[in-house]
Design an enzyme around this catalytic site. Structure first.
Site, PDB file in Angstrom:
ATOM      1  N   ASP A  55       0.910  -1.062   0.033  1.00 33.90           N
ATOM      2  CA  ASP A  55      -0.155   0.025  -0.006  1.00 33.90           C
ATOM      3  C   ASP A  55       0.918   1.265   0.069  1.00 33.90           C
ATOM      4  O   ASP A  55       1.798   1.325   0.749  1.00 33.90           O
ATOM      5  CB  ASP A  55      -0.782  -0.153   1.168  1.00 33.90           C
ATOM      6  CG  ASP A  55      -1.925   1.094   1.323  1.00 33.90           C
ATOM      7  OD1 ASP A  55      -1.814   1.826   0.717  1.00 33.90           O
ATOM      8  OD2 ASP A  55      -2.799   0.867   1.972  1.00 33.90           O
ATOM      9  N   LEU A  56       0.572   2.376  -0.805  1.00 28.12           N
ATOM     10  CA  LEU A  56       1.495   3.262  -0.883  1.00 28.12           C
ATOM     11  C   LEU A  56       1.396   4.146   0.573  1.00 28.12           C
ATOM     12  O   LEU A  56       2.111   5.037   0.858  1.00 28.12           O
ATOM     13  CB  LEU A  56       0.830   4.350  -2.062  1.00 28.12           C
ATOM     14  CG  LEU A  56       1.083   4.246  -3.465  1.00 28.12           C
ATOM     15  CD1 LEU A  56      -0.025   4.792  -4.302  1.00 28.12           C
ATOM     16  CD2 LEU A  56       2.459   4.552  -3.618  1.00 28.12           C
ATOM     17  N   GLY A  76       0.935   5.009  -9.469  1.00 29.62           N
ATOM     18  CA  GLY A  76      -0.038   4.283  -8.498  1.00 29.62           C
ATOM     19  C   GLY A  76      -0.831   5.363  -7.701  1.00 29.62           C
ATOM     20  O   GLY A  76      -0.532   6.544  -7.603  1.00 29.62           O
ATOM     21  N   VAL A  78      -5.085   6.726  -6.505  1.00 31.78           N
ATOM     22  CA  VAL A  78      -6.458   6.722  -7.090  1.00 31.78           C
ATOM     23  C   VAL A  78      -6.189   7.561  -8.543  1.00 31.78           C
ATOM     24  O   VAL A  78      -5.663   8.636  -8.412  1.00 31.78           O
ATOM     25  CB  VAL A  78      -7.459   7.614  -6.071  1.00 31.78           C
ATOM     26  CG1 VAL A  78      -8.474   7.911  -6.428  1.00 31.78           C
ATOM     27  CG2 VAL A  78      -7.594   6.986  -4.595  1.00 31.78           C
ATOM     28  N   ASN A 115      -4.090  16.241 -16.552  1.00 28.21           N
ATOM     29  CA  ASN A 115      -4.776  17.485 -17.189  1.00 28.21           C
ATOM     30  C   ASN A 115      -5.855  17.992 -16.089  1.00 28.21           C
ATOM     31  O   ASN A 115      -6.357  19.111 -16.029  1.00 28.21           O
ATOM     32  CB  ASN A 115      -5.411  17.224 -18.427  1.00 28.21           C
ATOM     33  CG  ASN A 115      -6.644  16.211 -18.350  1.00 28.21           C
ATOM     34  OD1 ASN A 115      -7.695  16.805 -18.329  1.00 28.21           O
ATOM     35  ND2 ASN A 115      -6.476  14.994 -18.452  1.00 28.21           N
ATOM     36  N   HIS A 116      -6.387  17.172 -15.101  1.00 25.47           N
ATOM     37  CA  HIS A 116      -7.252  17.477 -14.214  1.00 25.47           C
ATOM     38  C   HIS A 116      -6.946  18.437 -13.217  1.00 25.47           C
ATOM     39  O   HIS A 116      -7.621  18.977 -12.404  1.00 25.47           O
ATOM     40  CB  HIS A 116      -8.033  16.008 -13.781  1.00 25.47           C
ATOM     41  CG  HIS A 116      -8.859  15.605 -14.767  1.00 25.47           C
ATOM     42  ND1 HIS A 116     -10.175  16.144 -15.305  1.00 25.47           N
ATOM     43  CD2 HIS A 116      -8.535  14.378 -15.548  1.00 25.47           C
ATOM     44  CE1 HIS A 116     -10.404  15.148 -16.302  1.00 25.47           C
ATOM     45  NE2 HIS A 116      -9.547  14.109 -16.251  1.00 25.47           N
ATOM     46  N   TYR A 143      -9.326  14.709  -7.175  1.00 26.34           N
ATOM     47  CA  TYR A 143      -8.325  13.938  -7.690  1.00 26.34           C
ATOM     48  C   TYR A 143      -7.353  14.780  -8.545  1.00 26.34           C
ATOM     49  O   TYR A 143      -6.099  14.741  -8.231  1.00 26.34           O
ATOM     50  CB  TYR A 143      -8.823  13.001  -9.035  1.00 26.34           C
ATOM     51  CG  TYR A 143      -8.191  12.573  -9.852  1.00 26.34           C
ATOM     52  CD1 TYR A 143      -7.219  11.655  -9.713  1.00 26.34           C
ATOM     53  CD2 TYR A 143      -8.135  13.109 -11.100  1.00 26.34           C
ATOM     54  CE1 TYR A 143      -6.339  10.919 -10.651  1.00 26.34           C
ATOM     55  CE2 TYR A 143      -7.380  12.702 -12.106  1.00 26.34           C
ATOM     56  CZ  TYR A 143      -6.530  11.564 -11.760  1.00 26.34           C
ATOM     57  OH  TYR A 143      -5.523  11.219 -12.925  1.00 26.34           O
ATOM     58  N   SER A 172      -5.185  11.890 -22.127  1.00 28.20           N
ATOM     59  CA  SER A 172      -6.019  10.853 -22.086  1.00 28.20           C
ATOM     60  C   SER A 172      -5.204   9.711 -22.671  1.00 28.20           C
ATOM     61  O   SER A 172      -5.281   9.671 -23.857  1.00 28.20           O
ATOM     62  CB  SER A 172      -7.339  10.887 -23.021  1.00 28.20           C
ATOM     63  OG  SER A 172      -7.999  12.077 -22.499  1.00 28.20           O
TER      64      SER A 172
END
Ligand SMILES: NC(=O)c1ccc[n+]([C@@H]2O[C@H](COP(=O)([O-])OP(=O)(O)OC[C@H]3O[C@@H](n4cnc5c(N)ncnc54)[C@H](O)[C@@H]3O)[C@@H](O)[C@H]2O)c1
Length: 281
Positions: A55-56, A76, A78, A115-116, A143, A172
């Site tokens: 787990d990170l 890695g 979300v 890009n988000h 995110y 994308s």
């Protein structure tokens, strides 16, 4: 292609869509890879690769995995919009663990930003690719906010500790574009591979950021630091134009902003039309 790195490279998120593809392709180039993910690696391990499930959120595990590595490809965490509590552990605390491991090993971090982190930037009007590397972060959710935090963490670790980092502002990255927006944002798999190779093997990187999309004539993004690492994309999305240009939504918010559908998730700024609030940006 550049020679394989002399030290092993740690790849987080190895069991994910991009991680599996990178593991396969970088291994085929002769790289020695340490793979890690919270999920099992779902394929046979590529040559010269090992896998550790972790787990990170576990900083000690990351320190162990990074021992002797020259670079960390950090894919890695979300990877879509989720509530803050879900994003926080892997993407905020986990990123800190990655940077602490890099600091101890004097390793370079290649961070899968997004890009988000800029999703509420307007799409360019006309054909000009107008959003340059210094553009303000305008995250379109928790995110994207975590990706802005990741880039700023890279800024701090370079300024304060000399940890080099290359921030890949990924558009994308899918085998082929799926909707009109991706005529601007698409990053082909081969272009991502060459970008990771350049980011790991460039003699100097410092702290830099790259708009990670293919050579799409309709791209939103302009200047960045690609010359520093010697990267040029080869593919472009135009071959898909006829099939995709009608694939748009009927939603003014989605179509106005670079982040597309992510800007609409839990959007409550109703009562303003996108053009009304233009003056107040
Ligand atoms: N695919 C794209 O178009 C795109 C665009 C922008 C950014 N990115 C970024 O690139 C990276 C990879 O994207 P992807 O499409 O392969 O996503 P993905 O969801 O397929 O892969 C992410 C991986 O991270 C792992 N992970 C999640 N939480 C973890 C934890 N707590 N500890 C350890 N591992 C954990 C998951 O198990 C998964 O295998 C992500 O950071 C994503 O934000 C991808």
């Amino acid at each position: 292609m550049a020679k394989a790195p002399t030290k092993p490279v740690l790849l987080t998120g190895a069991s994910g869509a991009l991680g599996r593809m990178l593991a396969r392709e970088l291994s085929a180039l002769g790289w020695t890879l340490r793979l890690t993910d919270i999920a099992p690696f779902p394929e046979p391990l590529p040559p010269q690769a090992s896998f550790v499930r972790a787990d990170l959120n576990d900083g000690v595990a990351l320190l162990r995995q990074a021992e002797g590595c020259g670079a960390i490809l950090h894919f890695g965490g979300v990877s879509v919009e989720q509530p803050f509590e879900v994003v926080m552990g892997p993407n905020l605390r986990g990123l800190y663990h990655v940077y602490e491991a890099a600091r101890r090993e004097r390793a370079r971090v290649i961070f899968a930003s997004s890009n988000h982190a800029f999703g509420f930037q307007d799409r360019p009007r006309g054909n000009a690719a107008t959003t340059d590397v210094e553009a303000a972060f305008r995250p379109d959710g928790y995110y994207g906010l975590s990706k802005a935090y990741g880039e700023l963490m890279g800024r701090m670790y370079w300024d304060k500790h000399g940890v080099e980092n290359v921030n890949l502002r990924t558009g994308s990255c899918v085998p082929a574009p799926l909707e009109a927006r991706m005529l601007s944002t698409w990053l082909s798999y081969p272009d991502l591979v060459s970008l990771c190779v350049a980011a790991v093997t460039a003699p100097r990187a410092g702290h830099c950021a790259i708009w990670a999309c293919s050579d799409n004539p309709a791209r939103f993004w302009g200047r960045d630091h690609r010359a520093r690492i010697g990267w040029q994309p080869r593919d472009n999305a135009e071959a898909y134009r006829a099939a995709l240009e009608g694939k748009v939504s009927a939603d003014a918010v989605i179509e106005r902003y670079q982040g597309g559908a992510y800007t609409r998730i839990d959007y409550t700024r109703e009562g303003f039309s996108p053009s009304d609030c233009f003056e107040l940006e």
